[in-house]
Design a protein around this motif. Structure first.
Motif, PDB file in Angstrom:
ATOM      1  N   UNK A 123       0.856  -1.184   0.000  1.00  0.00           N
ATOM      2  CA  UNK A 123       0.000   0.000   0.000  1.00  0.00           C
ATOM      3  C   UNK A 123       0.896   1.239   0.000  1.00  0.00           C
ATOM      4  N   UNK A 124       0.629   2.174  -0.906  1.00  0.00           N
ATOM      5  CA  UNK A 124       1.498   3.344  -1.050  1.00  0.00           C
ATOM      6  C   UNK A 124       0.665   4.592  -1.324  1.00  0.00           C
ATOM      7  N   UNK A 125       1.257   5.754  -1.045  1.00  0.00           N
ATOM      8  CA  UNK A 125       0.649   7.028  -1.426  1.00  0.00           C
ATOM      9  C   UNK A 125       0.822   7.239  -2.929  1.00  0.00           C
ATOM     10  N   UNK A 126       0.144   8.247  -3.475  1.00  0.00           N
ATOM     11  CA  UNK A 126       0.289   8.532  -4.902  1.00  0.00           C
ATOM     12  C   UNK A 126       1.715   8.964  -5.231  1.00  0.00           C
ATOM     13  N   UNK A 127       2.354   9.727  -4.343  1.00  0.00           N
ATOM     14  CA  UNK A 127       3.732  10.163  -4.573  1.00  0.00           C
ATOM     15  C   UNK A 127       4.681   8.968  -4.569  1.00  0.00           C
ATOM     16  N   UNK A 128       4.516   8.075  -3.589  1.00  0.00           N
ATOM     17  CA  UNK A 128       5.368   6.890  -3.512  1.00  0.00           C
ATOM     18  C   UNK A 128       5.152   5.984  -4.712  1.00  0.00           C
ATOM     19  N   UNK A 129       3.911   5.882  -5.181  1.00  0.00           N
ATOM     20  CA  UNK A 129       3.622   5.043  -6.347  1.00  0.00           C
ATOM     21  C   UNK A 129       4.426   5.512  -7.553  1.00  0.00           C
ATOM     22  N   UNK A 153      -5.002   4.088   5.941  1.00  0.00           N
ATOM     23  CA  UNK A 153      -3.788   4.480   6.660  1.00  0.00           C
ATOM     24  C   UNK A 153      -2.564   4.595   5.767  1.00  0.00           C
ATOM     25  N   UNK A 154      -2.385   3.676   4.821  1.00  0.00           N
ATOM     26  CA  UNK A 154      -1.145   3.609   4.058  1.00  0.00           C
ATOM     27  C   UNK A 154      -1.294   4.000   2.590  1.00  0.00           C
ATOM     28  N   UNK A 155      -2.496   4.102   2.108  1.00  0.00           N
ATOM     29  CA  UNK A 155      -2.725   4.523   0.723  1.00  0.00           C
ATOM     30  C   UNK A 155      -3.323   5.922   0.687  1.00  0.00           C
ATOM     31  N   UNK A 156      -2.932   6.735   1.662  1.00  0.00           N
ATOM     32  CA  UNK A 156      -3.297   8.160   1.699  1.00  0.00           C
ATOM     33  C   UNK A 156      -4.798   8.374   1.580  1.00  0.00           C
ATOM     34  N   UNK A 157      -5.561   7.633   2.368  1.00  0.00           N
ATOM     35  CA  UNK A 157      -7.007   7.821   2.367  1.00  0.00           C
ATOM     36  C   UNK A 157      -7.632   7.568   1.010  1.00  0.00           C
ATOM     37  N   UNK A 158      -7.207   6.491   0.341  1.00  0.00           N
ATOM     38  CA  UNK A 158      -7.703   6.074  -0.971  1.00  0.00           C
ATOM     39  C   UNK A 158      -7.226   6.983  -2.108  1.00  0.00           C
ATOM     40  N   UNK A 159      -6.286   7.881  -1.824  1.00  0.00           N
ATOM     41  CA  UNK A 159      -5.685   8.696  -2.886  1.00  0.00           C
ATOM     42  C   UNK A 159      -4.458   8.015  -3.485  1.00  0.00           C
ATOM     43  N   UNK A 160      -3.995   6.967  -2.830  1.00  0.00           N
ATOM     44  CA  UNK A 160      -2.839   6.222  -3.299  1.00  0.00           C
ATOM     45  C   UNK A 160      -3.254   4.984  -4.062  1.00  0.00           C
ATOM     46  N   UNK A 186      -6.582   3.871  -5.949  1.00  0.00           N
ATOM     47  CA  UNK A 186      -7.639   4.168  -5.000  1.00  0.00           C
ATOM     48  C   UNK A 186      -8.782   4.941  -5.637  1.00  0.00           C
ATOM     49  N   UNK A 187      -9.918   4.950  -4.961  1.00  0.00           N
ATOM     50  CA  UNK A 187     -11.105   5.628  -5.490  1.00  0.00           C
ATOM     51  C   UNK A 187     -10.871   7.122  -5.684  1.00  0.00           C
ATOM     52  N   UNK A 188      -9.948   7.711  -4.905  1.00  0.00           N
ATOM     53  CA  UNK A 188      -9.662   9.142  -5.008  1.00  0.00           C
ATOM     54  C   UNK A 188      -8.362   9.425  -5.743  1.00  0.00           C
ATOM     55  N   UNK A 189      -7.766   8.411  -6.356  1.00  0.00           N
ATOM     56  CA  UNK A 189      -6.497   8.579  -7.045  1.00  0.00           C
ATOM     57  C   UNK A 189      -6.663   9.476  -8.273  1.00  0.00           C
ATOM     58  N   UNK A 190      -5.730  10.416  -8.426  1.00  0.00           N
ATOM     59  CA  UNK A 190      -5.706  11.290  -9.595  1.00  0.00           C
ATOM     60  C   UNK A 190      -4.485  10.957 -10.436  1.00  0.00           C
ATOM     61  N   UNK A 191      -4.672  10.794 -11.713  1.00  0.00           N
ATOM     62  CA  UNK A 191      -3.556  10.452 -12.595  1.00  0.00           C
ATOM     63  C   UNK A 191      -3.750   9.126 -13.285  1.00  0.00           C
ATOM     64  N   UNK A 192      -5.005   8.758 -13.565  1.00  0.00           N
ATOM     65  CA  UNK A 192      -5.274   7.471 -14.187  1.00  0.00           C
ATOM     66  C   UNK A 192      -4.680   7.385 -15.595  1.00  0.00           C
ATOM     67  N   UNK A 193      -4.640   8.487 -16.330  1.00  0.00           N
ATOM     68  CA  UNK A 193      -4.077   8.435 -17.684  1.00  0.00           C
ATOM     69  C   UNK A 193      -2.609   8.022 -17.637  1.00  0.00           C
ATOM     70  N   UNK A 194      -1.849   8.634 -16.714  1.00  0.00           N
ATOM     71  CA  UNK A 194      -0.443   8.261 -16.557  1.00  0.00           C
ATOM     72  C   UNK A 194      -0.308   6.800 -16.158  1.00  0.00           C
ATOM     73  N   UNK A 195      -1.141   6.351 -15.222  1.00  0.00           N
ATOM     74  CA  UNK A 195      -1.042   4.984 -14.732  1.00  0.00           C
ATOM     75  C   UNK A 195      -1.403   3.977 -15.823  1.00  0.00           C
ATOM     76  N   UNK A 196      -2.436   4.257 -16.612  1.00  0.00           N
ATOM     77  CA  UNK A 196      -2.802   3.359 -17.717  1.00  0.00           C
ATOM     78  C   UNK A 196      -1.665   3.260 -18.726  1.00  0.00           C
ATOM     79  N   UNK A 197      -1.026   4.388 -19.024  1.00  0.00           N
ATOM     80  CA  UNK A 197       0.083   4.369 -19.971  1.00  0.00           C
ATOM     81  C   UNK A 197       1.243   3.541 -19.437  1.00  0.00           C
ATOM     82  N   UNK A 198       1.523   3.692 -18.122  1.00  0.00           N
ATOM     83  CA  UNK A 198       2.581   2.883 -17.519  1.00  0.00           C
ATOM     84  C   UNK A 198       2.218   1.399 -17.597  1.00  0.00           C
TER      85      UNK A 198
END
Length: 272
Positions: free
Chosen positions: A24-30, A106-113, A235-247
Motif C-alpha cells: 500500500x502506497x501514497x500517490x507520490x510513492x507510487x 492508513x497507508x494509501x493516503x485515504x484512498x488517494x494512493x 484508489x477511489x480518489x487517485x488522480x492520474x489514471x491516464x499516466x497509470x494506464x500508460x505505464x
C-alpha cells in the motif's frame, strides 16, 4: 505439495501459481517506485511504530559474576553490539491482501494512493540471499514482547553473505517479526536484507541494491526486474489514471480502480 511450497503458501498469497504480495502506497510513492523501478527498504530505527524495532534481550543482571573478575563483556555490552549489528539491515514491509479497508485509509493516503501487486519470485523477495525472505517473514502479533530466553545463549552471528539460516529463525522472528497486537489488522509480511556488505559504496556489486535519501531518511532501493509488478490498483480518489494506464500498457501490468461496493463495506476492483 512440497515442504517449501507449503511454507510459501503460509506466508504469501497465491493466484495462478504465482507468489503474490502487496504494498500500500501514497500517490507520490507510487510514482517514485514505478518510475525508478526501485522498491524502498527502511532502516529499523525509521519504522513508524516506536515498539516496532529489533529488540535484543537484556539480562536483569548486566554485571554477571564472570565479568566482575575478568575481561569478559557484560550482557549489556553484548546487547549493544547486537543493536548496532541489526541496525545494518533494512526492512521491506508488505501484506497478503489488497482489499483491507484500514490499510487503504492508513497507508494509501485515504484512498488517494494505490496498492502494488508484486510477484515475489520475480522481485527476488523469496531469494535465500536475503536475511529474511518473505516466505519466512510473517509477523507475529503479541500483547507483550516475548521475554523468555533464547534456545541458545548468544544471538546469531551473520555470515559474510548475510543469507537466511533456518537455525536462526527464532531469533530473527523476535528481532524483526514481532509486533504489538494492535497492529494485527495489517497482516504484515516482511523481507530483511543485510546492507553492511555494500554500505560503503552505497550499492551492491550487481546493482540490485542502492542507497538513497528521501525526506531525511536513508532507504535501500531494491531494483525491480520487468514483470515484478503484476497489477496496480488505484484508489477511489487517485488522480492520474491516464499516466497509470500508460505505464501499465508499457509494462504489461493490469491496472484497476478500487471502488466502494454499493451494498456492503467492501471494495470492488474494476479494470480500467
Amino acid at each position: 505439495m512440497s515442504d517449501a511450497a507449503a511454507d510459501d503458501e503460509l506466508s504469501i498469497g497465491y493466484r495462478q501459481d504465482r507468489p503474490l504480495i502487496y504494498k500500500y502506497v501514497s500517490d507520490v510513492a507510487l510514482r517514485g517506485i514505478l518510475n525508478s523501478s526501485r522498491l524502498g527498504f527502511s532502516l529499523p530505527a525509521d519504522l513508524n511504530d516506536l515498539f516496532d524495532q529489533p529488540r535484543v534481550e537484556r539480562s536483569r543482571f548486566p554485571q554477571s559474576i564472570m565479568t566482575l573478575f575478568g575481561s569478559e563483556k557484560t550482557d549489556e555490552e553484548l546487547a549493544q553490539e547486537e543493536d548496532a549489528r541489526w541496525g545494518t539491515c533494512a526492512v521491506g514491509s508488505f501484506t497478503r491482501t489488497p482489499d483491507n479497508a484500514l490499510m487503504w485509509a492508513h497507508y494509501a493516503a485515504g484512498h488517494r494512493g494505490a496498492v502494488i501487486e508484486l510477484d515475489a519470485d520475480i522481485a527476488e523477495l523469496t531469494a535465500p540471499s536475503l536475511l529474511v525472505p518473505v516466505q519466512y517473514g510473517s509477523c507475529i502479533y503479541m500483547k507483550r514482547p516475548n521475554q523468555s530466553r533464547y534456545g541458545r545463549l548468544r544471538l546469531p552471528t551473520f555470515r559474510k553473505d548475510g543469507e537466511f539460516r533456518l537455525e536462526d529463525y527464532e531469533r530473527l522472528q523476535r528481532l524483526f517479526l514481532s509486533k504489538p497486537l494492535s497492529w494485527a489488522y495489517e497482516e504484515e509480511v516482511r523481507a530483511v536484507v543485510r546492507t553492511s556488505d555494500f554500505a560503503f559504496s552505497g550499492r551492491s556489486m550487481d546493482g540490485r541494491w542502492e542507497r538513497f535519501e528521501l525526506d531525511g531518511r536513508t532507504l535501500w532501493g531494491l531494483r525491480l526486474d520487468p514483470g515484478a509488478v503484476t497489477r496496480v490498483i488505484a484508489g477511489a480518489r487517485f488522480e492520474g489514471m491516464d499516466w497509470l494506464r500508460a505505464w501499465g500498457a508499457e509494462h504489461r501490468a493490469t491496472i484497476e480502480r478500487a471502488t466502494p461496493s454499493p451494498d456492503t463495506w467492501d471494495l470492488r476492483f474494476v479494470t480500467t
